[in-house]
Design a protein around this motif. Sequence first.
Motif, mmCIF file in Angstrom:
data_model
loop_
_atom_site.group_PDB
_atom_site.id
_atom_site.type_symbol
_atom_site.label_atom_id
_atom_site.label_comp_id
_atom_site.label_asym_id
_atom_site.label_seq_id
_atom_site.Cartn_x
_atom_site.Cartn_y
_atom_site.Cartn_z
ATOM 1 N N PHE A 291 -9.942 -1.117 -6.740
ATOM 2 C CA PHE A 291 -9.501 0.278 -6.875
ATOM 3 C C PHE A 291 -10.372 0.959 -7.916
ATOM 4 O O PHE A 291 -10.656 0.370 -8.965
ATOM 5 N N ARG A 292 -10.757 2.193 -7.668
ATOM 6 C CA ARG A 292 -11.481 2.943 -8.694
ATOM 7 C C ARG A 292 -11.236 4.432 -8.481
ATOM 8 O O ARG A 292 -11.316 4.918 -7.343
ATOM 9 N N VAL A 293 -10.918 5.136 -9.556
ATOM 10 C CA VAL A 293 -10.727 6.587 -9.468
ATOM 11 C C VAL A 293 -12.031 7.247 -9.011
ATOM 12 O O VAL A 293 -13.110 6.713 -9.207
ATOM 13 N N ASN A 294 -11.909 8.410 -8.414
ATOM 14 C CA ASN A 294 -13.102 9.139 -7.974
ATOM 15 C C ASN A 294 -13.006 10.591 -8.416
ATOM 16 O O ASN A 294 -11.932 11.178 -8.421
ATOM 17 N N ALA A 295 -14.138 11.135 -8.785
ATOM 18 C CA ALA A 295 -14.190 12.556 -9.144
ATOM 19 C C ALA A 295 -15.533 13.122 -8.731
ATOM 20 O O ALA A 295 -16.539 12.425 -8.736
ATOM 21 N N PRO B 90 -0.653 13.501 -1.746
ATOM 22 C CA PRO B 90 -1.318 12.610 -0.787
ATOM 23 C C PRO B 90 -2.660 12.086 -1.308
ATOM 24 O O PRO B 90 -3.238 12.668 -2.230
ATOM 25 N N PHE B 91 -3.119 11.022 -0.715
ATOM 26 C CA PHE B 91 -4.481 10.556 -0.985
ATOM 27 C C PHE B 91 -5.458 11.391 -0.160
ATOM 28 O O PHE B 91 -5.141 11.777 0.973
ATOM 29 N N SER B 92 -6.631 11.632 -0.712
ATOM 30 C CA SER B 92 -7.643 12.404 0.024
ATOM 31 C C SER B 92 -8.112 11.614 1.236
ATOM 32 O O SER B 92 -8.310 12.159 2.318
ATOM 33 N N SER B 93 -8.290 10.335 1.064
ATOM 34 C CA SER B 93 -8.533 9.393 2.156
ATOM 35 C C SER B 93 -8.283 8.024 1.545
ATOM 36 O O SER B 93 -8.440 7.846 0.335
ATOM 37 N N GLN C 182 -8.451 17.996 -7.308
ATOM 38 C CA GLN C 182 -7.930 16.846 -8.052
ATOM 39 C C GLN C 182 -6.432 16.977 -8.357
ATOM 40 O O GLN C 182 -5.776 15.987 -8.650
ATOM 41 N N GLN C 183 -5.918 18.211 -8.313
ATOM 42 C CA GLN C 183 -4.472 18.379 -8.509
ATOM 43 C C GLN C 183 -3.721 18.241 -7.177
ATOM 44 O O GLN C 183 -2.554 17.897 -7.144
ATOM 45 N N LYS C 184 -4.407 18.571 -6.086
ATOM 46 C CA LYS C 184 -3.729 18.572 -4.780
ATOM 47 C C LYS C 184 -3.691 17.194 -4.138
ATOM 48 O O LYS C 184 -2.788 16.891 -3.367
ATOM 49 N N VAL C 185 -4.726 16.429 -4.382
ATOM 50 C CA VAL C 185 -4.794 15.097 -3.764
ATOM 51 C C VAL C 185 -5.219 14.065 -4.798
ATOM 52 O O VAL C 185 -5.860 14.387 -5.793
ATOM 53 N N ARG C 186 -4.851 12.835 -4.535
ATOM 54 C CA ARG C 186 -5.334 11.724 -5.350
ATOM 55 C C ARG C 186 -6.565 11.162 -4.644
ATOM 56 O O ARG C 186 -6.497 10.781 -3.478
ATOM 57 N N GLN C 187 -7.677 11.157 -5.355
ATOM 58 C CA GLN C 187 -8.910 10.687 -4.730
ATOM 59 C C GLN C 187 -9.358 9.395 -5.411
ATOM 60 O O GLN C 187 -9.464 9.339 -6.633
ATOM 61 N N ALA C 188 -9.592 8.388 -4.630
ATOM 62 C CA ALA C 188 -9.997 7.096 -5.187
ATOM 63 C C ALA C 188 -10.789 6.331 -4.141
ATOM 64 O O ALA C 188 -10.828 6.709 -2.969
ATOM 65 N N THR C 189 -11.413 5.273 -4.590
ATOM 66 C CA THR C 189 -12.114 4.384 -3.668
ATOM 67 C C THR C 189 -11.421 3.029 -3.671
ATOM 68 O O THR C 189 -10.751 2.665 -4.643
ATOM 69 N N ILE D 84 0.860 -1.194 0.000
ATOM 70 C CA ILE D 84 0.000 0.000 0.000
ATOM 71 C C ILE D 84 0.893 1.240 0.000
ATOM 72 O O ILE D 84 1.765 1.380 0.854
ATOM 73 N N PRO D 85 0.701 2.139 -0.954
ATOM 74 C CA PRO D 85 1.538 3.344 -0.986
ATOM 75 C C PRO D 85 1.084 4.351 0.059
ATOM 76 O O PRO D 85 -0.095 4.399 0.403
ATOM 77 N N ASP D 86 2.018 5.151 0.592
ATOM 78 C CA ASP D 86 1.598 6.161 1.572
ATOM 79 C C ASP D 86 1.211 7.471 0.888
ATOM 80 O O ASP D 86 0.658 8.366 1.504
ATOM 81 N N LYS D 87 1.528 7.601 -0.400
ATOM 82 C CA LYS D 87 1.018 8.712 -1.204
ATOM 83 C C LYS D 87 0.908 8.224 -2.637
ATOM 84 O O LYS D 87 1.314 7.095 -2.936
ATOM 85 N N ASP D 88 0.381 9.045 -3.512
ATOM 86 C CA ASP D 88 0.255 8.623 -4.904
ATOM 87 C C ASP D 88 1.646 8.272 -5.433
ATOM 88 O O ASP D 88 2.544 9.117 -5.420
ATOM 89 N N PRO D 89 1.850 7.038 -5.880
ATOM 90 C CA PRO D 89 3.213 6.613 -6.211
ATOM 91 C C PRO D 89 3.791 7.297 -7.453
ATOM 92 O O PRO D 89 5.006 7.318 -7.620
ATOM 93 N N GLU D 90 2.973 7.893 -8.281
ATOM 94 C CA GLU D 90 3.505 8.594 -9.455
ATOM 95 C C GLU D 90 3.582 10.095 -9.242
ATOM 96 O O GLU D 90 4.619 10.717 -9.455
ATOM 97 N N ALA D 91 2.474 10.688 -8.810
ATOM 98 C CA ALA D 91 2.422 12.144 -8.689
ATOM 99 C C ALA D 91 3.021 12.630 -7.369
ATOM 100 O O ALA D 91 3.363 13.799 -7.231
#
Length: 728
Positions: free
Chosen positions: A439-443, A395-398, A577-584, A385-392
């Motif tokens: 995993f699924r992206v969220n917007a 942080p994750f939003s949650s 969406q630029q500041k955090v990675r949001q996903a479910t 499990i990554p502690d932040k978005d592994p590419e960008a």
Amino acid sequence: MTLDLKLDAPDEANRADDLVQGVLGHENERPDGLSKAIGAATYAAEPRPDGLLHGFLVRAPGIGAVSCSNANSVREMEGVRLVLRDPRMIRNAAQGAANEAPVQGVDRAEYVGQPVALVVADSFEQARHAAQALEVEVETDDAPVDPEAVTAEKPDGRQTAQGDLDAARRDAAHVLDRTYTTSSMVSAAMEPHAATAEWDGTRLVLRGSLQMLKYNRNELADSLGIAPENVRILAPYVGGGFGSKLGISAECVAAALAAIELGRPIRVVQHRRQVFEMNTRRSETRQRIRLAADRQGRLTALEHEALVSNLPDETFAEPVLQGSHFAYAAPNRALRMHVARIHRPAAGSVRAPGEAVGVTAFEVAMDELAVATGIDPVELRLRNIPDKDPEAGIPFSSHRLKAALSEGARRFGWADRPSPPRQRREGEWWIGTGMAAAFRVNAIMEAQARILLTGDRAVVETDMTDIGTGSYAIFQQIAAELLGLPLERVKVRLGDTELPPGSGSGGSFGAASTGTAVWMAGMDLRRQIARALACDEADLTLKDGTIIRGNTRRSLAEAFDGTVLTGDGHVQPGDAQQKVRQATFGAHFAEVAVSDVTGEIRMRRMHGSFAAGRILNPRTARSQCHGGMIWGIGMALTEAVTHDRRDGHMVNRDFAEYHLPVNADVPPLDVHFIEERDPWAGPLQAKGIGELGICGAGAAILNAVHHACGARLRDFPATPDRVLAALV
Ligand code: MOS
């Protein structure tokens, strides 16, 4: 004055938990349920306006230049009013919609099954009879139809390259290099695509089966060459869409053109084979996944390469890699997309585009890595499990994958599982269990809504659709919670382009996006009420139609006797969406039985634990997850479109041959929601749940098949012939 919200900062206030009506987050029934059960809810093909005529679409039997030499004699057949071959007929202009729909004319068929004519007659039977008499000649050309037979394009902006993969593989304790394939699939919504169009000389009113009305209105206006203000679309009830109704389809434009031409109302309904061929399919995929891991199973390199297909000039490409961008930590990464330009029916969004097939293949690869490293599959995921978005690097939003994995494992009884495969047998059946992460992206998308409050009765209005998902129930709950009203005093009006534009139903974003607009409209009303009472909105307690302030109670109806208050709400994405990675996130568990006589796979039980922020209504959310898990069964075991090798046509284009799981195929499904609030998702703190349940569900099943009998299936679906061939 509209109350606006731009999502660019976290909202930790958690107001939704402070409100006292107590209906948000509860298992309320759908207010639209009864009318659907008794047949009072009218769908697109059901209105019978005076003078109604019937249109029947005609498909091209081949690929190439199209002509219809006997159109004039068909026009003379009994009851026939029109043979329409207008190039605008199937011009699907997706203006900013999530869908990228086909842009083809009627003089050339780009794929077998493309609509090329509409025949209109007094009765449906006459229209169908005449349509069958229309001779469609195709000067067949040898357009490519096999994605493996052409040189694929590499679209810009969909590639990732970080670190040194070769070095990582060289130094790794474990490496894996596997290729998986998935077949074309279809949305297969229960309600076929249908439209009833009426033209009064200036304005078009179209009853359609569509997901995204504000875009659909522009698409239709653009196709017809009229102003969007002169198009009204009504879609109060939609019998499923799953992506196939994101954009307008041929029946909408053809019905509208015929209505304009004849000055009579026209109904056009696609029959089931047309639904298969004329609407976007999910592309078949070939996915090569290469992993490298250290001795503890931590990924050091992650490579995911995908080949998908679509027609020339279509911009949509099944976003197979979408989940791989953020699912797991790995310092060295490469993600590559390839698109083969071929002439199979157009590819587009089908429920959970991308992750549905991408996460499924990747989670089988993770299971293969678990077997190779000897690490428990749940533990392997926990370690990566990554502690932040592994590419960008943002942080994750949650992020509650860890909780979903642990809680899911506990609820399923994962600890009792013997780790080697082929340990349990009952007669001819091998029994096994498997798991996969989801995993699924969220917007959150732009949306508007309005609430009209008259005394202690409220009406919520937005053009948002309810495609079977629960929009009516959820917006009723949100408005009732904010205004302190019992549910039955809140009415919800949806699916009419005259109403404020909601987000539309797509990408799992409907409830959270339009729901936030409803929230803002309710908050706007609360502020108006507070202003009238000269108090702060935060000090206002509204419950059961009563305003409570300190020791005083006053009924809402009496306080605002006779006045109609209007609350307007608007939400926009902002730069969250630029500041955090949001996903479910989630975790699937499955138990299967595999017959080593027939290769048949029977589902025994499934569990899913899902984290998607606040759950607005567990009943509708659970239904979405059940549906997603059933899609997973279809993807793993039965669903595949077979394309003819010569002309790419769909060979199995009906429900007799395209096997959707039915009740007898579906075992008990257990769904659990992980408690979560996503502060970056606005005041509701809710993310999308619609598509999460499908992502990875099929992988849990395929991994269970391996655990049961030792057969590793890499070409999906795992039909009995493939299972028999793979049985060791
Ligand atoms: Mo969904 S495939 O965005 O309807």
